[in-house]
Structures are given as structure tokens and as C-alpha cells.
Design an enzyme around this catalytic site. Structure first.
Site, PDB file in Angstrom:
ATOM      1  N   LYS A   1       2.739  -3.917   0.967  1.00  0.00           N
ATOM      2  CA  LYS A   1       2.699  -5.389   1.720  1.00  0.00           C
ATOM      3  C   LYS A   1       1.835  -5.452   2.917  1.00  0.00           C
ATOM      4  CE  LYS A   1       6.540  -8.071   3.566  1.00  0.00           C
ATOM      5  NZ  LYS A   1       8.116  -8.040   3.959  1.00  0.00           N
TER       6      LYS A   1
ATOM      7  N   CYS B   1       7.867 -10.313  -0.673  1.00  0.00           N
ATOM      8  CA  CYS B   1       8.711 -10.981   0.259  1.00  0.00           C
ATOM      9  C   CYS B   1       7.659 -12.127   1.020  1.00  0.00           C
ATOM     10  CB  CYS B   1       9.337  -9.985   1.338  1.00  0.00           C
ATOM     11  SG  CYS B   1      10.667 -11.242   2.107  1.00  0.00           S
TER      12      CYS B   1
ATOM     13  N   GLU C   1      12.494  -6.126  -3.303  1.00  0.00           N
ATOM     14  CA  GLU C   1      12.017  -5.407  -2.098  1.00  0.00           C
ATOM     15  C   GLU C   1      12.859  -4.285  -1.724  1.00  0.00           C
ATOM     16  OE1 GLU C   1      10.177  -6.408   2.392  1.00  0.00           O
ATOM     17  OE2 GLU C   1      11.618  -7.670   1.418  1.00  0.00           O
TER      18      GLU C   1
END
Length: 613
Positions: free
Chosen positions: A127, A183, A47
Site C-alpha cells: 500500500k 483501501c 485488506e
């Protein structure tokens, strides 16, 4: 025929706040070369790969903050193109994360899958589950997580995709099916299941996970940092292994790790995990490191066809709560339930000091899908998309909303009566022939639009416009409403509509932002939001306790207006209000009355041989 893919995770050690972009890029290229030398066909990077993990810092200076974001084409951008050029040279695909700034000024935590042989981006993911807080902790020693401040939640969903040129494709098998997350997404079962329901075979997940952050976790600041890091690693592996198993897929995770600036510890633990949950490869350092494994995609088959055969075993009618609510709604405390002023024991004995449960009823799970067509009568596609995004998270599992944008010669914006009639005609011609596919229709123009009456005449399904729906909701939630209009003319049109609806006595005011409809998108977002918030505040001063957004193009600006006017004032988005109004009418089994105003004139047109409309 084996469908094997050799996959690597490129773990990246410490990247300090003052690290040069060139130095970091050189490290990434070196890792890619190392993976390629071991025969890797795909390499996953972490990330926000190209910089330090800046969301841990409160950055007030806009220029400094913007320096961490990538703009334009990530494949050809000066700070990033080197790794893509090397990937194409080596013939190795990569999945890589970065901080994205769009042309429209929005910011996302993003990753892409780059297909080396075609030199193209096959898929992009932004995300969705942003952790942490908007404001930093008061404690200067705390490790902050300010992704909610710097990024918007992703808007691309969890979409699986196929990748050519990696594995043999048998007669009954297609190209490998990959999916991406970032994540914190890995901690959410819903993210995995969305990909699992698309048959995903490999999930890629880059991450930056702190090893000690008691403020962020809500744990004791006296916790041993070593124990905290160990627990963070345990949780990371737990979710990667468990969800690989429950979705019968491989997973690959790549860490940004080590001690950034000698102060901020990020865990390592990069892994490649099999569909049975077993770890195939795992990093052994907290520095730059490649791990690699051969992934036989046929190993997914047993789980997908037996234990986790979704088609045979899932029972979706019992899962409505998963998409019908966000926060926790606990059952009531038995000691707090009261009937007729008394508390009662479970056996039915009434006593003022005892406990009992209230009688309640609930209906069966609703398995019939309600299909609503959201009709944007202008020809501007981005408005339709914004409306769909706004309503998406409010829908139960059995309701689907489809976006329709009027074809030309519909105008690109509706700012007067001429636009109204032209757009209504263009939209109606396209909608009526497909109307039997839908249960209800929402006209996404904030006015008493001609299309509303046209559809009510021609169709029996319920029809409402977003203005009427928002005003009905406003009358329920407050005593006086105010409307945030776009242009000066739209203010006059809204005043006429309010009178037509018979709600003039409940209107505290209508104020214009003096913006054209298309300027909601073309002007800088900060400028538009500033104008809208100021208009909202003035309407509250005029006596409004509920505000309605006077254009479908404002739908994504609701949160900013809410923050500006405070929690005691309700802000209504007509799209959401309209969809839920129609849902209720559909569940009631109601239809448009055909006795009076809304008798269809189709028979008359046919008798006049005017079926050419």
C-alpha cells in the site's frame, strides 16, 4: 471468443481484537469454499484479512504489535497457509491482504495474487497511500488511524500483471491483465491511471473503512453516525465506479466490515463494477458474504479504444504538475502583489491602495526526456535500488533515472583507495560502450571517486559525484556543513575531498559512525539509525546548519536524521542533489569542457594500440 472470468469478492464481517487466528482463518476458508461452489475462478479478500484492523489501536508493547504481522513466506506460514492450501485444492486464484514484516524488519500493508494452478504468488503489492496519522488523537473516544506509525509506504509501485489459465486467449488478445491496490489507494486517481496505462482489465481492492471517524475526516464530532456511514459508503462507491469508468476496467472491492469489539464500525459495500461504471454485484449485509459476477473482459475494449484511448487523447506535456509537486501551490492573491512599492489595478493604473498583477514569464512544457545514468561503482545491487527509490518521487515526468551497478571484479563496497581504483576500472569498462544512450551521469559513491574523472575525460555529457553535488547544495542552503561518514577511513577520505573541492573553510566537521558500508544494511535498522542520529546531533553541536549523508547506502535514512536534528537544520541526500544538479545542466544545454583537464586520452591509447581497456 469471449474472455469471461467469474470473479467473487469475499466480504468479512467483524473480527474482534481477541479473535483467535484459527477461527478467523476457518472463516476465510469457508468463504473460499462457498465462492468455489458458485464457480468462482478468482476470489478477492479484504485488506489485513487475517486479524482485526489493528491500526485503530495505539499499541506500545512491541511483542503485541508484532503479533499482527506475517513473516516469511505468506503461502506456507502457519497462520495463513490454510487459505492458500484450500485455494490450490479448489483451483481458485485469490488476492488477499495482510500485514507484512520483512526479513529486514520493515513493515508494509501488503496484498498478493496467488495463482492456484501453479501454486505461486504472481504479484505482490504494498500500500502506497497510507492514511491517518503517526500519533493517536488526544480524545480517548476518537477512532484512530495509525497506519503511518505501523507501516512504511509501499515500494513496489502500481504494476499490472497477466494471469494465465483463466480465460480464452484469442489471436489478438493476451491473458487477462489484473492490478491491485489497497483501501485508501482507491481514492487517488493517480493509482488507477498508473494501472490504466498498462491496459488493466480488472482492479482488485480490499479495504477496511470506518463508518464514523470525525477526527480522522476533520468533520464535526456532532455528525449523525448513520449519516456519516452513509456518506462513507457513497464515497467508496463513487471512486470505484468513477475510476472503473475512466480507465475502462472492471473493479472488485472486498470489505472488512461490521462492528469490531462492538465499538468500531466498518462499512460494508463490497462491489463488482463494470467498465461503464455500473454495479454488477453488491453486498447486502455487513457480515461474511460472497458476491459474484461474470466479467466479460471484452467489455473493456470500447472504452479503451474510444473515449479513453490514451494513446490518441492524453496530452502529457500539460500534466507535469502531477509529478512535479505534492502539496497544493495556490496562485498568488492579486491583492498581495506589489511592484515598486505600489499595488496596481489589472488595467495598469498604479495606486498605493489598489490591486494589480506582477508580470511573469514561463517556458513551454519540456517534452524532451532527460536520461540520467546513476552509476553505483560497487557491485552491491541493493544500494543502487535504494538510490533509485530515494530519488523517484522527486523527478518530473520528463526525467528518467536508470540504475547501473558495477559488474565484478568491482568490490562489493568502496572503503579505500584500492577499492576506489578497482571499482572505477570495472564500472568504466561497462559504462563507456553504452554512454551514448544517456544525457548525464551521477557517480553514486560519496567520495572524490576515480570514476568521475574517468567519465569526464571520455564523455562530453555532464558528470558529477554525489559528494560534490551534496556539498554544492550545502553551500547554497547553509553557512557550515557537517558530513555523517561511515567508517573511520571514510572520514579521512572525506576530509581530503573537502580540501580538494576548496570547501575546507565551510566545513564544521566530519564524524564517523564507525560502520562499514555493508553494515548499513546488515545491522539492525534501529541500531544504525540510532548511531547516525547521534552523530548528526554532535555535528550540529559542532556548528553545522546543513548535514550531508556520507554514503549512498544511507539514502533511505534521511527522514530519521531530519527528525533527530530538527527542522532548522537541513539534511542533504547526495543522490537527490546530484540528479537535480544534472537536470539543471542538461536543461542549460551544457557539456563537459574539452580544452583542459578533461581532454579524452582515447586517441593516445589508440595510437599506442591500447584499445583493450
Amino acid at each position: 471468443m469471449a474472455r469471461k472470468v467469474r470473479i467473487a469478492a469475499a466480504q468479512v464481517g467483524a473480527v474482534h481484537l481477541d479473535a483467535s487466528r484459527k477461527n478467523t482463518l476457518d472463516r476465510l476458508i469457508h468463504l473460499l469454499e462457498h465462492a468455489a461452489s458458485q464457480g468462482a475462478q478468482v476470489v478477492l479478500f479484504p485488506e489485513c484479512t487475517f486479524t482485526t484492523f489493528f491500526p485503530r489501536h495505539f499499541i506500545a508493547a512491541e511483542a503485541e504489535l508484532e503479533s499482527f504481522f506475517e513473516r516469511g513466506d505468506i503461502v506456507t506460514s502457519e497462520n495463513t497457509r490454510g487459505v492458500f492450501e484450500k485455494a490450490q485444492e479448489l483451483g481458485v486464484d485469490i488476492s488477499i491482504g495482510f500485514a507484512e514484516a520483512t526479513d529486514g524488519g520493515e513493515h508494509y500493508n501488503t496484498c498478493v495474487y496467488y495463482h492456484a494452478k501453479s501454486g505461486s504468488v504472481l504479484s505482490k503489492y504494498r500500500k502506497i497511500h497510507l492514511p491517518g496519522d503517526y500519533e493517536p488523537f488526544p480524545d480517548p473516544e476518537a477512532t484512530n488511524q495509525l497506519e503511518k506509525r505501523y507501516f512504511k509506504p509501499g515500494n513496489l509501485g502500481f504494476e499490472a500483471f497477466r494471469v494465465p489459465d483463466l480465460a480464452d486467449v484469442g489471436q489478438d488478445q493476451g491473458e487477462p491483465i489484473f492490478g491491485m491496490m489497497i483501501c485508501n489507494d482507491r481514492r487517488w486517481a493517480e493509482a488507477w491511471r498508473c494501472l490504466g496505462l498498462q491496459g488493466v482489465e480488472v482492479v482488485f481492492c480490499g479495504y477496511n473503512t470506518t463508518g464514523f471517524a470525525p477526527h480522522l475526516w476533520g468533520t464535526s464530532t456532532k455528525q449523525d453516525p448513520k449519516e456519516a456511514e452513509s456518506m462513507a459508503l457513497f464515497h467508496h462507491k463513487l471512486v470505484m465506479q468513477a475510476h472503473s469508468y475512466t480507465n475502462a476496467c472492471f473493479s472488485v472491492s472486498a470489505a472488512r466490515c461490521g462492528w469490531d469489539d462492538g465499538k468500531y464500525n466498518l462499512i460494508a459495500g463490497s462491489t463488482i463494477i463494470a467498465p461503464d461504471g455500473k454495479i454488477l454485484a453488491e453486498s447486502i449485509t455487513d457480515e461474511d458474504e460472497i458476491i459474484i459476477a461474470d466479467c466479460d473482459l471484452d467489455r473493456c475494449k470500447s472504452g479503451k479504444t474510444r473515449t479513453f484511448d490514451f494513446a490518441r487523447h492524453r496530452r502529457v506535456k500539460h500534466y507535469a504538475r502531477l509529478t512535479g509537486q505534492t502539496g497544493v501551490l495556490e496562485p498568488p492573491h492579486l491583492r498581495d502583489t506589489v511592484v515598486n512599492g505600489h499595488k496596481e489595478e489589472p488595467n495598469g493604473h498604479v495606486d498605493s491602495g489598489k490591486v494589480f498583477s506582477l508580470r511573469s514569464v514561463s517556458g513551454p512544457a519540456d517534452t524532451k526526456t532527460i536520461r540520467i545514468l546513476l552509476c553505483n561503482p560497487n557491485a552491491t545491487e541493493f544500494m543502487t535500488d535504494a538510490c533509485l527509490e530515494m530519488v523517484k518521487d522527486t523527478l518530473p515526468a520528463n526525467v528518467s533515472v536508470y540504475g547501473f551497478t558495477a559488474p565484478k571484479p568491482a568490490p562489493s563496497a568502496i572503503e579505500g583507495n584500492f577499492d576506489n581504483i578497482m571499482s572505477g576500472a570495472a564500472a568504466a569498462r561497462a559504462i563507456v560502450p553504452i554512454a551514448d544512450q544517456y544525457d548525464a551521469f551521477l557517480v553514486a559513491c560519496y567520495s572524490d571517486h576515480a570514476l568521475i574523472r574517468m567519465l569526464r575525460e571520455e564523455l562530453s555529457q555532464p558528470v558529477i559525484g554525489i559528494m560534490e553535488a551534496s556539498l554544492l547544495a550545502a553551500r547554497t542552503l547553509g553557512s557550515r556543513f557537517g558530513i555523517i561518514a561511515t567508517s573511520g577511513r571514510s572520514k579521512y577520505m572525506a576530509e581530503d575531498s573537502v580540501r580538494h573541492y576548496g570547501l575546507e573553510g565551510f566545513c564544521a566537521g566530519i564524524r564517523s559512525c564507525n560502520l562499514g558500508v555493508l553494515e548499513l544494511e546488515s545491522k539492525p535498522e534501529k541500531e544504525v539509525l540510532s548511531i547516525m542520529c547521534e552523530v548528526g546531533k554532535k555535528l550540529v553541536e559542532d556548528g553545522a546548519d546543513v548535514l550531508t549523508l556520507g554514503c549512498a547506502g544511507m539514502t533511505n535514512m534521511k527522514a530519521a536524521v531530519e527528525e533527530a536534528v530538527g527542522e532548522d537544520v537541513q539534511v542533504i541526500d547526495g543522490v537527490v542533489a546530484g540528479v537535480h544538479h544534472l537536470m539543471g545542466l542538461c536543461r542549460m544545454g551544457t557539456r563537459t569542457a574539452k580544452r583542459g583537464m578533461y581532454i579524452s586520452s582515447a586517441t593516445g591509447r589508440e595510437s599506442r594500440r591500447q584499445d583493450w581497456y
